[in-house]
Design a protein around this motif. Structure first.
Motif, PDB file in Angstrom:
ATOM      1  N   ALA A   1       0.834  -1.210   0.000  1.00  0.00           N
ATOM      2  CA  ALA A   1       0.000   0.000   0.000  1.00  0.00           C
ATOM      3  C   ALA A   1       0.866   1.256   0.000  1.00  0.00           C
ATOM      4  O   ALA A   1       0.593   2.222  -0.736  1.00  0.00           O
ATOM      5  N   LEU A   2       1.899   1.263   0.816  1.00  0.00           N
ATOM      6  CA  LEU A   2       2.789   2.428   0.880  1.00  0.00           C
ATOM      7  C   LEU A   2       3.566   2.608  -0.416  1.00  0.00           C
ATOM      8  O   LEU A   2       3.799   3.740  -0.862  1.00  0.00           O
TER       9      LEU A   2
ATOM     10  N   GLY B   1       2.502   1.686  -3.365  1.00  0.00           N
ATOM     11  CA  GLY B   1       1.521   2.223  -4.306  1.00  0.00           C
ATOM     12  C   GLY B   1       1.341   3.724  -4.128  1.00  0.00           C
ATOM     13  O   GLY B   1       1.274   4.480  -5.102  1.00  0.00           O
ATOM     14  N   HIS B   2       1.272   4.155  -2.890  1.00  0.00           N
ATOM     15  CA  HIS B   2       1.128   5.588  -2.608  1.00  0.00           C
ATOM     16  C   HIS B   2       2.364   6.361  -3.084  1.00  0.00           C
ATOM     17  O   HIS B   2       2.242   7.454  -3.639  1.00  0.00           O
TER      18      HIS B   2
ATOM     19  N   LYS C   1       2.187   6.932  -6.941  1.00  0.00           N
ATOM     20  CA  LYS C   1       0.910   7.363  -7.519  1.00  0.00           C
ATOM     21  C   LYS C   1       1.046   8.435  -8.595  1.00  0.00           C
ATOM     22  O   LYS C   1       0.201   8.517  -9.496  1.00  0.00           O
TER      23      LYS C   1
ATOM     24  N   ALA D   1       0.900   1.919  -9.492  1.00  0.00           N
ATOM     25  CA  ALA D   1       0.506   2.309  -8.137  1.00  0.00           C
ATOM     26  C   ALA D   1      -0.861   1.732  -7.781  1.00  0.00           C
ATOM     27  O   ALA D   1      -1.065   1.200  -6.679  1.00  0.00           O
ATOM     28  N   LYS D   2      -1.803   1.834  -8.703  1.00  0.00           N
ATOM     29  CA  LYS D   2      -3.142   1.289  -8.460  1.00  0.00           C
ATOM     30  C   LYS D   2      -3.106  -0.229  -8.325  1.00  0.00           C
ATOM     31  O   LYS D   2      -3.805  -0.805  -7.484  1.00  0.00           O
TER      32      LYS D   2
ATOM     33  N   LEU E   1      -1.672  -1.071  -4.922  1.00  0.00           N
ATOM     34  CA  LEU E   1      -2.658  -0.810  -3.875  1.00  0.00           C
ATOM     35  C   LEU E   1      -3.708  -1.909  -3.852  1.00  0.00           C
ATOM     36  O   LEU E   1      -4.082  -2.409  -2.784  1.00  0.00           O
ATOM     37  N   ALA E   2      -4.174  -2.312  -5.037  1.00  0.00           N
ATOM     38  CA  ALA E   2      -5.160  -3.397  -5.119  1.00  0.00           C
ATOM     39  C   ALA E   2      -4.580  -4.699  -4.571  1.00  0.00           C
ATOM     40  O   ALA E   2      -5.259  -5.446  -3.856  1.00  0.00           O
TER      41      ALA E   2
ATOM     42  N   GLY F   1      -2.233  -4.929  -2.345  1.00  0.00           N
ATOM     43  CA  GLY F   1      -2.162  -4.773  -0.900  1.00  0.00           C
ATOM     44  C   GLY F   1      -3.495  -5.054  -0.226  1.00  0.00           C
ATOM     45  O   GLY F   1      -3.556  -5.688   0.830  1.00  0.00           O
ATOM     46  N   ILE F   2      -4.576  -4.607  -0.861  1.00  0.00           N
ATOM     47  CA  ILE F   2      -5.913  -4.847  -0.311  1.00  0.00           C
ATOM     48  C   ILE F   2      -6.247  -6.335  -0.334  1.00  0.00           C
ATOM     49  O   ILE F   2      -6.791  -6.887   0.630  1.00  0.00           O
TER      50      ILE F   2
END
Length: 200
Positions: free
Chosen positions: A131-132, A134-135, A138, A145-146, A149-150, A152-153
């Motif tokens: 997540a970090l 990805g941030h 961004k 990045a997206k 993040l996905a 990471g989720i």
């Protein structure tokens, strides 16, 4: 993107090779006795050194060695790629690598509590690192990045689901692998742009 250092290129190569970890699960599972399910059984079951209820994993040394070796690869690859990863992501991945290494030293059937303590940081730190990362990317690489993040989720959801459902769940293996396997691909996708190339 600025020129890539030799250290970063080496770290990228290490992270690109880490998805081969899955093969060690397959090889170990193929040698089990008493039946093993990738859907229902945990990864840790492959590392059990004893025999319970007719089940045994004769290749447990392969699995436990894999936890340790690929843990070192994760921590080492992250340190080598510290510049593009950033300090927080690097730190979280080093913790994850150390956690994986510790898991290999504490087989589930030898000390379940110690095994759980060793594994917990891995399930927490990896989703947070993705997540970090990805941030961090961004603006520079929004599509990646997206995707990170996905990922990471997904890994976080897999970890939470695994913990809540317990190791006896019929889908424990699926949930645990949802928490672990996507990280391999996510970090490899990030490392791809930093891989060694001719002329560099």
């Amino acid at each position: 993107m600025p020129p890539t250092s030799r250290a970063t290129q080496l770290g990228a190569l290490v992270l690109l090779l880490r998805p081969t970890y899955v093969l060690t699960e397959v090889v170990t599972a193929a040698g089990t006795r008493g039946g093993y399910s990738f859907v229902a059984d945990t990864v840790s079951k492959l590392g059990e050194v004893g025999t319970t209820d007719g089940y045994s994993s004769p290749r447990h040394a392969v699995m436990n060695g894999s936890f340790m070796g690929y843990g070192v690869a994760l921590a080492g690859g992250a340190l080598l790629m510290a510049a593009p990863l950033g300090p927080w992501v690097t730190g979280l991945l080093v913790v994850s690598g150390a956690s994986s290494y510790a898991v290999g030293l504490a087989p589930l059937d030898q000390d379940a509590t110690l095994h759980a303590l060793a594994a917990t940081p891995l399930f927490v730190a990896q989703p947070l690192a993705l997540a970090l990362l990805g941030h961090r990317l961004k603006h520079e690489r929004p599509r990646l990045a997206k995707a990170l993040l996905a990922t990471g989720i997904v890994t976080a959801a897999g970890a939470v689901g695994f913990v809540l459902s317990g190791e006896e769940s019929r889908v424990a293996g699926t949930l645990e692998r949802a928490a672990l396997w996507p990280v391999l691909g996510g970090l490899a996708a990030f490392a791809w742009s930093y891989r060694p190339r001719r002329g560099q």
